[in-house]
Design an enzyme around this catalytic site. Structure first.
Site, short mmCIF file in Angstrom:
data_model
loop_
_atom_site.label_atom_id
_atom_site.label_comp_id
_atom_site.label_asym_id
_atom_site.label_seq_id
_atom_site.Cartn_x
_atom_site.Cartn_y
_atom_site.Cartn_z
N ARG A 79 -19.44 44.42 -61.85
CA ARG A 79 -20.72 43.69 -61.94
C ARG A 79 -21.79 44.66 -62.40
O ARG A 79 -21.59 45.88 -62.39
CB ARG A 79 -21.09 43.15 -60.56
CG ARG A 79 -21.37 44.30 -59.61
CD ARG A 79 -21.70 43.87 -58.20
NE ARG A 79 -22.16 45.01 -57.43
CZ ARG A 79 -21.38 45.83 -56.73
NH1 ARG A 79 -20.06 45.63 -56.72
NH2 ARG A 79 -21.86 46.84 -56.07
N GLY A 98 -17.22 49.95 -48.56
CA GLY A 98 -17.28 50.52 -47.21
C GLY A 98 -16.79 49.54 -46.15
O GLY A 98 -16.58 49.91 -45.01
N ILE A 130 -12.11 62.53 -47.39
CA ILE A 130 -12.89 63.60 -48.06
C ILE A 130 -14.15 63.77 -47.22
O ILE A 130 -14.96 62.85 -47.11
CB ILE A 130 -13.25 63.21 -49.51
CG1 ILE A 130 -12.01 62.80 -50.30
CG2 ILE A 130 -14.03 64.33 -50.17
CD1 ILE A 130 -10.98 63.91 -50.46
C1 MV4 Z 1 -13.92 57.48 -49.22
C2 MV4 Z 1 -14.76 58.48 -48.68
C3 MV4 Z 1 -14.18 59.68 -48.24
N1 MV4 Z 1 -12.84 59.86 -48.35
N2 MV4 Z 1 -12.59 57.71 -49.32
C4 MV4 Z 1 -15.21 53.66 -49.91
C5 MV4 Z 1 -16.08 52.48 -50.28
C6 MV4 Z 1 -16.97 53.13 -51.26
N3 MV4 Z 1 -18.11 52.35 -51.66
C7 MV4 Z 1 -17.33 54.40 -50.55
N4 MV4 Z 1 -16.13 54.81 -49.92
C8 MV4 Z 1 -15.72 56.02 -49.54
N5 MV4 Z 1 -14.41 56.28 -49.62
C9 MV4 Z 1 -12.07 58.88 -48.89
N6 MV4 Z 1 -10.76 59.09 -48.98
C10 MV4 Z 1 -16.13 58.22 -48.60
C11 MV4 Z 1 -16.60 57.01 -49.05
C12 MV4 Z 1 -18.04 56.78 -48.94
C13 MV4 Z 1 -18.56 56.45 -47.70
C14 MV4 Z 1 -17.72 56.30 -46.62
C15 MV4 Z 1 -18.27 56.02 -45.41
C16 MV4 Z 1 -19.65 55.85 -45.27
C17 MV4 Z 1 -20.48 55.95 -46.35
C18 MV4 Z 1 -19.95 56.26 -47.58
C19 MV4 Z 1 -20.79 56.38 -48.69
C20 MV4 Z 1 -20.22 56.70 -49.90
C21 MV4 Z 1 -18.85 56.92 -50.04
#
Ligand code: MV4
Length: 458
Positions: free
Chosen positions: A292, A165, A203
């Protein structure tokens, strides 16, 4: 099998690894900072060595100190746990150069998967679904604008050296993209020393589903099912569950197969986690792979009966996995609540202090991973998680009931914790009906922090 293992970590995960080693008659070396002198985890080791003052950069991140202790005590392996140096390819390479085994994947695999854009490209070539987005890094805002026009807004700017994130920026309209691009690039350069950015379609309202994989060095790769880590705040997981009950059997089978494909594509060995986002329409996409053991690994242990740390030690020493994919069985449902010394009423600011009275739950289907004890001083130098409360039930509803009971039994006085937040979650209708997404917690915090009615007095 190893004769002596250095556990390059602290707290509950150090205790977890030290316990697994003790059961396998492997001698252990614990390392501790001045702040952790006398801590419970150090007493579980054959020997314990002070590696420096409290700040992590002078102790648990101090590679020279860790390597010196590993050599001086004649260790033949190092287990990094999670956080700290666990995904640091340079450290893993230095361990290997000393002829000591790093308990995890190779430095090359850590490096490849740490480069999020490179990992994404690798997954795309081997047919694992990735989010529609840029074909590689995006040079500048103009290129980003072009790609975003094609994708349609909202889009997500991601730092290739980020992950978890960090270094991410949501962009909802073309007008916001140039500023977002320069801000994200500057932040990435400052945080990671590398400012490569890539772009993905955002997404919206996703769930966060991850798959535990285990691979030995003899070519066997298995999955241990999936975990639902959707309840997060500020990119910190608050509560995790296994299995992800939201998945249909069809989606689950495809997602697990893709996780194995991802692990095999990169030549993965040891324990790893393949992360996906699941869209409301049940489509899912590879996000990143963590190299990990994860905080939440116990819920997978509870539903499979497999000791993941034991398997890590076995495969790192060149032994085969003790089971084939067909022998992995899934039984029931597990939930983990991360108990943090923080004050939800004060913006979740950490609330270090001295533990006064402590009563931890136990009984059928309850596991507590912690190093807390009365008079324990919670240090302000490290993260605020002080215990993991894990329950297992035959079904999700039985696990929820057991977690309610376990939370009601738990008394941690002397510091403020997020136990009331967990308790409110266990009674929240959307949580109970499993209608949540990654924004649920942040959207509902005020409801979740309101005192319960009569039925919920703590
Ligand atoms: C995303 C997403 C929605 N759309 N990518 C990236 C780091 C990973 N640990 C979670 N991530 C995400 N990537 C796309 N194209 C949503 C997440 C996501 C998230 C993003 C913002 C805040 C909290 C989150 C929690 C889980 C997943």
């Amino acid at each position: 099998m190893f004769k002596r293992v250095l556990v390059a970590n602290r707290g509950e995960i150090a205790a977890r690894i030290l316990r697994a080693c003790r059961e396998m008659s492997i001698e252990t070396v614990a390392v501790f900072s001045e702040a952790d002198r006398g801590a419970l985890f150090t007493t579980l080791a054959t020997q314990a060595v002070c590696i420096g003052p409290a700040p992590a950069k002078n102790s648990y991140l101090n590679q020279d100190a860790l390597l010196t202790v590993a050599q001086a005590t004649g260790c033949d392996a190092v287990h990094p746990g999670y956080g700290f140096l666990s995904e640091n390819a340079g450290f893993a390479a230095r361990v290997r150069e000393l002829g000591i085994t790093f308990i995890g994947p190779t430095p090359e695999v850590i490096s490849t998967l740490g480069d999020k854009n490179r990992a994404r490209a690798l997954m795309r070539t081997c047919g694992v679904p990735v989010v529609p987005g840029s074909d590689g890094l995006v040079a500048d805002a103009d290129e980003a604008l072009e790609i975003a026009e094609r994708l349609g807004y909202p889009v997500l700017l991601k730092a290739t050296s980020g992950g978890g994130g960090r270094g991410m920026r949501r962009v909802y309209a073309a007008g916001d993209l140039p500023d977002a691009f320069s801000a994200a690039t500057a932040e990435a350069a400052a945080c990671f020393g590398e400012d490569g950015m890539y772009l993905e379609k955002l997404i919206v309202s996703p769930r966060h589903i991850e798959v535990q994989v285990l691979a030995d060095a003899l070519g066997t790769t298995v999955h241990l099912g999936e975990r639902d880590c959707t309840l997060q705040r500020n990119h910190q997981k608050v509560l995790e569950e296994a299995p992800a009950s939201i998945l249909s059997e069809e989606t689950r089978a495809a997602l697990l197969a893709d996780a194995l494909k991802a692990a095999n594509a990169v030549g993965y060995t040891n324990a790893g986690t393949v992360e996906f986002v699941l869209a409301p329409d049940s489509s899912y996409y590879f996000i990143e792979m963590n190299t990990r053991i994860q905080v939440e690994h116990p819920i997978t242990e509870m539903i499979t009966g497999i000791n993941i740390v034991r398997e890590q030690l076995r495969v790192a020493s060149g032994l085969p996995l003790t089971f084939s994919q067909d022998e992995v069985e899934f039984r029931g449902h597990a939930i983990e609540c991360r108990i943090n010394a923080e004050d939800p009423e004060q913006g979740f600011c950490p609330s270090p202090g001295i533990i006064d009275y402590l009563h931890l739950p136990s009984g059928f289907g309850v596991r507590v991973d912690t190093v807390l004890h009365p008079q324990y001083a919670i240090s302000p130098f490290y993260d605020s998680m002080i215990a993991k409360l894990i329950v297992h039930g035959r079904s999700r509803s039985e696990a929820i009931c057991r977690m309610r009971r376990a939370l009601e039994e738990t008394v941690v006085s002397g510091v403020t914790t997020n136990i009331p937040l967990h308790y409110m979650l266990m009674y929240n209708p959307d949580f109970i009906s499993n209608h949540t997404d990654t924004g649920f917690l942040e959207r509902n915090l005020s409801d979740l922090l309101r005192p319960l009615g009569d039925e919920g007095k703590l």
